[in-house]
Design a protein around this motif. Structure first.
Motif, PDB file in Angstrom:
ATOM      1  N   GLN A   1       0.828  -1.206   0.000  1.00 27.68           N
ATOM      2  CA  GLN A   1       0.000   0.000   0.000  1.00 27.68           C
ATOM      3  C   GLN A   1       0.866   1.262   0.000  1.00 27.68           C
ATOM      4  O   GLN A   1       0.563   2.242  -0.662  1.00 27.68           O
ATOM      5  CB  GLN A   1      -0.938   0.002   1.217  1.00 27.68           C
ATOM      6  CG  GLN A   1      -2.061  -1.019   1.052  1.00 27.68           C
ATOM      7  CD  GLN A   1      -2.819  -1.261   2.331  1.00 27.68           C
ATOM      8  OE1 GLN A   1      -2.359  -0.909   3.415  1.00 27.68           O
ATOM      9  NE2 GLN A   1      -3.974  -1.897   2.201  1.00 27.68           N
ATOM     10  N   GLN A   2       1.966   1.218   0.788  1.00 28.49           N
ATOM     11  CA  GLN A   2       2.815   2.415   0.859  1.00 28.49           C
ATOM     12  C   GLN A   2       4.244   2.130   0.391  1.00 28.49           C
ATOM     13  O   GLN A   2       5.082   3.006   0.395  1.00 28.49           O
ATOM     14  CB  GLN A   2       2.872   2.925   2.305  1.00 28.49           C
ATOM     15  CG  GLN A   2       1.511   3.374   2.806  1.00 28.49           C
ATOM     16  CD  GLN A   2       1.460   3.559   4.300  1.00 28.49           C
ATOM     17  OE1 GLN A   2       2.401   3.225   5.014  1.00 28.49           O
ATOM     18  NE2 GLN A   2       0.347   4.078   4.787  1.00 28.49           N
ATOM     19  N   TRP A   3       4.513   0.896  -0.021  1.00 31.62           N
ATOM     20  CA  TRP A   3       5.853   0.474  -0.446  1.00 31.62           C
ATOM     21  C   TRP A   3       6.911   0.820   0.611  1.00 31.62           C
ATOM     22  O   TRP A   3       7.970   1.356   0.325  1.00 31.62           O
ATOM     23  CB  TRP A   3       6.232   1.063  -1.808  1.00 31.62           C
ATOM     24  CG  TRP A   3       5.298   0.547  -2.867  1.00 31.62           C
ATOM     25  CD1 TRP A   3       4.332   1.260  -3.492  1.00 31.62           C
ATOM     26  CD2 TRP A   3       5.210  -0.794  -3.372  1.00 31.62           C
ATOM     27  NE1 TRP A   3       3.623   0.448  -4.352  1.00 31.62           N
ATOM     28  CE2 TRP A   3       4.158  -0.821  -4.307  1.00 31.62           C
ATOM     29  CE3 TRP A   3       5.909  -1.981  -3.128  1.00 31.62           C
ATOM     30  CZ2 TRP A   3       3.778  -1.961  -4.991  1.00 31.62           C
ATOM     31  CZ3 TRP A   3       5.530  -3.112  -3.823  1.00 31.62           C
ATOM     32  CH2 TRP A   3       4.477  -3.095  -4.733  1.00 31.62           C
ATOM     33  N   SER A   4       6.554   0.535   1.864  1.00 31.03           N
ATOM     34  CA  SER A   4       7.561   0.701   2.934  1.00 31.03           C
ATOM     35  C   SER A   4       7.420  -0.466   3.905  1.00 31.03           C
ATOM     36  O   SER A   4       6.319  -0.976   4.107  1.00 31.03           O
ATOM     37  CB  SER A   4       7.356   2.031   3.663  1.00 31.03           C
ATOM     38  OG  SER A   4       6.116   2.006   4.320  1.00 31.03           O
ATOM     39  N   TRP A   5       8.541  -0.866   4.491  1.00 29.87           N
ATOM     40  CA  TRP A   5       8.524  -1.990   5.424  1.00 29.87           C
ATOM     41  C   TRP A   5       7.908  -1.556   6.752  1.00 29.87           C
ATOM     42  O   TRP A   5       8.044  -0.403   7.138  1.00 29.87           O
ATOM     43  CB  TRP A   5       9.960  -2.485   5.698  1.00 29.87           C
ATOM     44  CG  TRP A   5      10.641  -2.988   4.471  1.00 29.87           C
ATOM     45  CD1 TRP A   5      11.597  -2.346   3.763  1.00 29.87           C
ATOM     46  CD2 TRP A   5      10.393  -4.216   3.797  1.00 29.87           C
ATOM     47  NE1 TRP A   5      11.987  -3.075   2.684  1.00 29.87           N
ATOM     48  CE2 TRP A   5      11.258  -4.252   2.672  1.00 29.87           C
ATOM     49  CE3 TRP A   5       9.538  -5.289   4.002  1.00 29.87           C
ATOM     50  CZ2 TRP A   5      11.286  -5.312   1.780  1.00 29.87           C
ATOM     51  CZ3 TRP A   5       9.572  -6.338   3.118  1.00 29.87           C
ATOM     52  CH2 TRP A   5      10.428  -6.358   2.020  1.00 29.87           C
TER      53      TRP A   5
END
Lengths: 319, 253
Positions: free
Chosen positions: A34-38
């Motif tokens: 959804q946010q391309w962050s871990w």
């Protein structure tokens, strides 16, 4: 072993391992796309990892209990939920919750309830062990325990009611992941795997098992007691979660066969993956609301059970 | 090989049995339904308690533990209940190997599988088999145990005539190799033609002897309450039922 069979074995284990890895990654990293962050390390280590371990181990324990009950009772429809073991554990654990006992006492009460329910089923069936009779006694017992649960719920304070209902449908959200859970699951898996040959012979029926040199009645008792213990642990951790013990061994029997040397570890792996996937869906599917994981497993399990009974009816008419 | 001295099963009201079953013999256990054939077979397998003494070789049966007994005696059961969903190959692997012995491998069993025509059924589930196919699978598992003593409870049940014939020929081979076979059965002509000895279960007593001595029209007629006649055809003798007395038939037929 023929080459084709070796290839089929490799494909089977590779598929199970892949499913386990995917379910763990999905549980740990849900929302990554959804946010391309871990996720933050604190969320991973303090929230998602413990819950992942808890869901996976609980699924494995329930699935191992199902394998053993089905082998001991020689009935692919046997599972901790249908035989009343889970409801028995539920009654005792619920009573402990209502009396505001500490967590360890609730867990001990759950185990005691599972063992009491199993003893009741065995005691009624011991003189003439018969799979259908055992199943019917279990269903009757489960109905009795359900009535007790309803009675306790109707007498419980209203502020506790919602969380108790949630717990009764199977809920992993309020549970913590105890440190002993992973080694305990591995140890039970090892013990069940060591008994694979006994489970094979036991599922031929008590008389046939005796002709092959097994102390069949003792093995039946030990196996069911062991399965009850696993159910008790699982229920005390996460409430009575249905259908895992029924569904997983049955899928694996149809897919790969019934020899327990492979069925036992495969059940632990697939049972863990299945409950973890169900829990991940229960958490995120209708976020911010959480579903009880038992509702998700039952939604998947009930149609399967009906299909299974339908298929057996077809077979019975076909012979 | 298997010696019974004053053996009496508590469930039966039969006189005590004293008989010696030897290697290379095939005994037919004959009697009406409910006369005690299954009970005796289960007693000889050590599954039921009894008075008297049963010895396998020189060793009393009671002194053998379950695993030692399983190596000496293979028992075919009458299975009527629900079948667990094994594949045939898996069932044979499990049911043909007593505990303490390595699992049976299908490759070692090719001859028996061929004779009993099971090779094409190996991947089928046992709960999908017909009664006759399931019976052949169970017989194969018992024979693959490779025991010196085979106790077979109604091995001909559900089998069509050709498979009955094949099975009796196969059992003849086991007998000639020194095996001891005790089969309960209701086909008196199969018993008459293939078995060396017979044990008749009368309501109050047992009659044991060679097939030639015991399997005569008169004692068998008394055993079943059915008049039997001995006829000769195709170089052997046959026992055929005569008509029942009029008061034993349904009126109007």
């Amino acid at each position: 072993m023929p080459q084709a069979k070796i290839r089929s074995h490799r494909r089977f284990w590779a598929a199970l391992a892949l499913l386990a890895v995917c379910s763990v990654c999905l549980a740990l990293f849900w929302g990554f796309w959804q946010q391309w962050s871990w996720p933050k390390p604190a969320i991973l280590t303090q929230l998602r990892l413990p819950r992942t371990l808890l869901a996976f181990c609980t699924g494995s324990l329930l699935s191992l209990a199902g394998v053993q009950m089905q082998a001991a009772l020689r009935n692919p429809l046997a599972d901790p939920y249908i035989l009343g073991t889970a409801s028995g554990a539920g009654v005792f654990a619920l009573a402990a919750v209502l009396m505001s006992w500490p967590v360890w006492a609730i867990q001990a009460a759950g185990m005691t309830g599972a063992i009491v329910a199993t003893i009741l089923v065995l005691w009624i069936n011991l003189r003439r062990p018969d799979p259908l009779r055992t199943l019917l006694v279990g269903v009757g017992l489960a109905a009795g325990f359900s009535a007790l649960i309803t009675l306790m719920l109707s007498l419980s304070p209203s502020q506790q009611l919602n969380s108790l209902l949630f717990w009764l449908m199977g809920d992993l959200s309020s549970a913590s992941s105890p440190v002993w859970l992973v080694p305990l699951t591995l140890a039970t898996l090892f013990l069940a795997w060591r008994q694979a040959r006994v489970l094979d012979v036991l599922s031929l029926g008590l008389t046939k098992a005796s002709t092959l040199g097994l102390d069949a009645r003792r093995s039946l008792l030990v196996t069911l007691a062991f399965a009850a213990l696993l159910t008790g642990i699982a229920v005390s951790l996460a409430g009575p979660i249905g259908f895992v013990g029924l569904l997983i061994p049955h899928i694996l029997r149809l897919w790969h066969g019934s020899l327990h040397q492979e069925l036992v570890p495969a059940s632990a792996l697939l049972g863990g993956s299945f409950l973890l996937l169900a829990d991940t869906l229960a958490q995120h599917l209708f976020a911010p609301y959480q579903l009880p994981v038992g509702a998700v497993t039952a939604l998947a399990g009930a149609p399967w059970l009906i299909w299974l009974l339908w298929q057996r009816r077809e077979v019975a008419h076909g012979c | 090989m298997l010696r019974c001295t004053q053996v009496q099963c508590p469930r039966l009201k039969l006189e005590p049995l004293t008989v010696r079953f030897s290697a290379g013999q095939h005994w037919a256990l004959l009697g009406p339904n409910g006369s005690g054939k299954t009970t005796l077979l289960h007693t000889l397998a050590g599954l039921l308690p009894c008075q008297g003494e049963i010895r396998i070789g020189d060793t009393p049966l009671l002194q053998l533990n379950a695993m030692q007994r399983a190596r000496e005696v293979a028992l075919l059961l009458q299975e009527h209940g629900q079948r667990f969903p094994w594949r045939v190959s898996e069932y044979l692997q499990v049911a043909a190997s007593p505990l303490g012995q390595p699992p049976c491998h299908i490759d070692q069993a090719r001859d028996i599988l061929r004779i009993l025509e099971l090779e094409d059924l190996l991947h089928r589930r046992v709960d999908h088999l017909s009664g006759g196919q399931w019976q052949r699978v169970q017989i194969a598992a018992v024979l693959l145990q490779d025991s010196p003593i085979y106790l077979l409870d109604e091995p001909l049940n559900h089998l069509d005539p050709r498979h009955q014939q094949q099975l009796m020929q196969l059992l003849e081979q086991y007998r000639l190799k020194g095996g001891l076979i005790l089969s309960s059965m209701h086909d008196i002509n199969q018993a008459f033609g293939r078995c060396t000895h017979a044990l008749l279960f009368y309501p109050d007593r047992l009659l044991a002897g060679t097939a030639a001595e015991v399997m005569q029209a008169e004692p068998l007629s008394r055993l079943y309450g059915l008049p039997l006649e001995k006829l000769s055809a195709q170089g052997r003798e046959w026992l055929l039922p005569a008509d029942l007395p009029a008061n034993d038939t349904v009126s109007g037929h």
